[in-house]
Every structure is written in C-alpha cells, then in structure tokens.
Write a protein that holds these residues in place. Structure first.
Motif, PDB file in Angstrom:
ATOM      1  N   ASP A 134       7.809  -2.641  -3.695  1.00  0.00           N
ATOM      2  CA  ASP A 134       7.217  -3.494  -2.670  1.00  0.00           C
ATOM      3  C   ASP A 134       7.262  -2.842  -1.299  1.00  0.00           C
ATOM      4  O   ASP A 134       6.371  -3.066  -0.468  1.00  0.00           O
ATOM      5  CB  ASP A 134       7.899  -4.867  -2.646  1.00  0.00           C
ATOM      6  N   ASN A 160       4.421  -0.160  -1.395  1.00  0.00           N
ATOM      7  CA  ASN A 160       3.126  -0.849  -1.319  1.00  0.00           C
ATOM      8  C   ASN A 160       2.905  -1.446   0.065  1.00  0.00           C
ATOM      9  O   ASN A 160       1.783  -1.474   0.566  1.00  0.00           O
ATOM     10  CB  ASN A 160       3.042  -1.943  -2.382  1.00  0.00           C
ATOM     11  N   ARG A 195       1.709   1.308   2.289  1.00  0.00           N
ATOM     12  CA  ARG A 195       0.301   1.629   2.010  1.00  0.00           C
ATOM     13  C   ARG A 195      -0.623   0.587   2.625  1.00  0.00           C
ATOM     14  O   ARG A 195      -1.680   0.919   3.180  1.00  0.00           O
ATOM     15  CB  ARG A 195       0.090   1.701   0.501  1.00  0.00           C
TER      16      ARG A 195
END
Length: 305
Positions: A284, A287, A290
């Motif tokens: 997490d 991500n 990103r």
C-alpha cells in the motif's frame, strides 16, 4: 467466525493501549459508553471500520468519525429535502455533476458488494465514507446548490433519487439515521430495512471520472492559489460553485507551484526507482507513492507549458 476458525486463527480484540481486551484484566469497554457519547450508528460504523482478520485495536477515533459522517449525511439530506417539497424522485441527469454522481453511486455499489462478498467490512466503510463525504457532500451537493435554489425540476428530482440510493447503500452500516431520513422522502411505501437493494445501473457509462480535471484543479488552487484553465463551461461552472475562488484575495505564484510539483515528482521517481524500496516496503505504501506521482504529473500538466 467459522471461516476464521477454518483458517486456523481468530483475531483478538485489543484495548486502546494494545493489551488484550478482557474482563479479568479490566481492559474491556462497556458498549453503552460509546453509544451514549456518539450514538449507535457511529459505534456500529466505528467497530466495522476497525474490523479485520488481524488483531484489532479498539479506537474511539473511528467511532467519532462515524458520528461526523452521520452529521454530514443528516445535513446534506436536510438541504435536499428542504428544496424538493412536492417533487418525486427520478433520475433525470441534465448536467455533468449529475451524470458523475450517478456513476459514482454505481461504482460504490459495486465496491460495497465486492468487499462484503469477502467479508472485508473495514474496506466497505472506506468506500462509503469517501462516497458520502467527498463525492456526495463536498462535490455533488455543492455543485447543484445554485440549481436547487433556482427550482430546477430535473436537478431536484435527480437529487432525491441520488439521496435514495445513497441511503440504501449506507443502511447496513448506519441503520438508524438512514431509516429516519428515508421516512421523510416522498411516497415511501415501505421502510428502508425491507426495501430492495439498489439494482445495477450502467446508464452513467464512464462518467465516474468526469470531474477528475476539476478536482485536480481544485487541489492546485486550494494549495497554491493558482487557478488553472479548464476546458469546458460545465467544468468552470462546477469549479466556481464548489471552490468559490472569489473568496481568495491573493493570486498564486504559477512558477513556484511548477517548481514545487517538479520537486515532488523527482522525489517520487527517486523512491520508485529504488528497487530496495519497491521490494521491501508494504504494497500500500508503494502503490500510494505511484498514485502520488501520477497525481503530481497531472497537476503539473494542468498548469500548462
């Protein structure tokens, strides 16, 4: 519980200090205390929010979040009901924000059903929290206010229909406040608890991302005071209704904002190019970086050359 037993483990509920919640240890919580302080709906929401298949620590903050959510829902429902007397609920989207909220409601319905199917009640609370606070209240309700006050019949009918769906989706988490609001909707033939679950609605198509540029422009403006150029009259109208840029006295510094975003992009790119970080950091977190990088790039693009 049977499913967790089959996996070989049942999670333990921990007290706020991290110790096992136990009557003998004196670490238990009288459920009437949070109910009396914050309400049954808020308590139910908070307990679902902290639930998981791992050991969970009791957090009164999650219950307080539930109380704020119930208040937010009550206020937006009151706004809509006060402006829709004598109107029958109907989906008649005539603007970008109406197509968008109907698509967002459908996306939330899918998300809630998917999380419940795998017994991930904590994830379901996240889906509904963002739907109500961010999508419905902070964007949709603010965008339609001028049209509600002007007596736009399509707007009023769609607002009632959207509120109806919202209440249905939230009812399993907050049964009391949703049932009370439901009772004030026109022509209620049955209580919410025995009313049908919302049917799939694909009429909105891909409109769930229709306000992405407006929302990114709002983030840039609220952070820096820089007002970017939007592509359509509809986007500019929604931006003005929700953000109200006229309230900000000083204009932002475009070059300073470009430099800030460039610095953030370089930082995120550096982290994501580090193979050690990508391999060892929680998924997490990776991500999240990103997603930040993509958002920074879109915001920089909004500022133009």
């Amino acid at each position: 519980v049977q499913r967790l037993h089959a996996l070989g483990r049942v999670p333990t509920v921990l007290a706020a200090d991290g110790r096992r919640m136990s009557k003998s240890l004196g670490t238990g919580v009288d459920p009437m205390q949070p109910i009396e302080a914050h309400g049954a709906d808020a308590t139910r929401y908070g307990l679902l929010k902290i639930s998981s298949t791992q050991d969970v620590r009791y957090a009164v903050g999650a219950i307080e979040e539930g109380r704020k959510l119930a208040n937010k829902l009550w206020n937006v429902a009151r706004l809509i009901l006060q402006q829709t007397e004598g109107v029958e609920p109907a989906r008649r989207p005539a603007s970008l924000e109406e197509e968008w909220i109907l698509a967002r409601l459908e996306s939330a319905r899918e998300g809630v059903e998917e999380t419940w199917a795998r017994f991930d009640f904590a994830a379901a609370t996240g889906v509904l929290y963002h739907l109500i606070f961010d999508d419905f209240c902070d964007w949709y309700a603010e965008a339609i206010k001028p049209r509600l006050y002007d007596g736009d019949e399509d707007c009023r009918a769609t607002a009632l229909a959207s509120l109806e769906t919202l209440l249905s989706l939230l009812h399993p988490l907050m049964p009391h406040v949703t049932e009370e609001i439901w009772s004030h909707l026109p022509a209620r033939g049955a209580r919410l608890i025995v009313s049908p679950w919302p049917e799939p609605d694909t009429a909105g198509g891909d409109a769930a991302g229709a306000l992405d540029r407006v929302q990114e422009a709002a983030q840039v403006f609220r952070r820096s005071g820089v007002q970017v150029e939007l592509g359509t009259d509809e986007e500019r109208r929604i931006f003005a209704a929700v953000v109200r840029p006229e309230r900000r006295r000083a204009a932002g510094d475009v070059e300073a904002e470009r430099a800030r975003l460039a610095k953030e992009i370089a930082r995120a790119e550096g982290m994501l190019s580090n193979e050690r970080f990508v391999a060892n950091a929680p998924a997490d977190v990776v991500n999240g970086e990103r997603a930040k990088l993509e958002r920074y790039r879109r915001e920089l693009e909004l500022l133009g050359p």
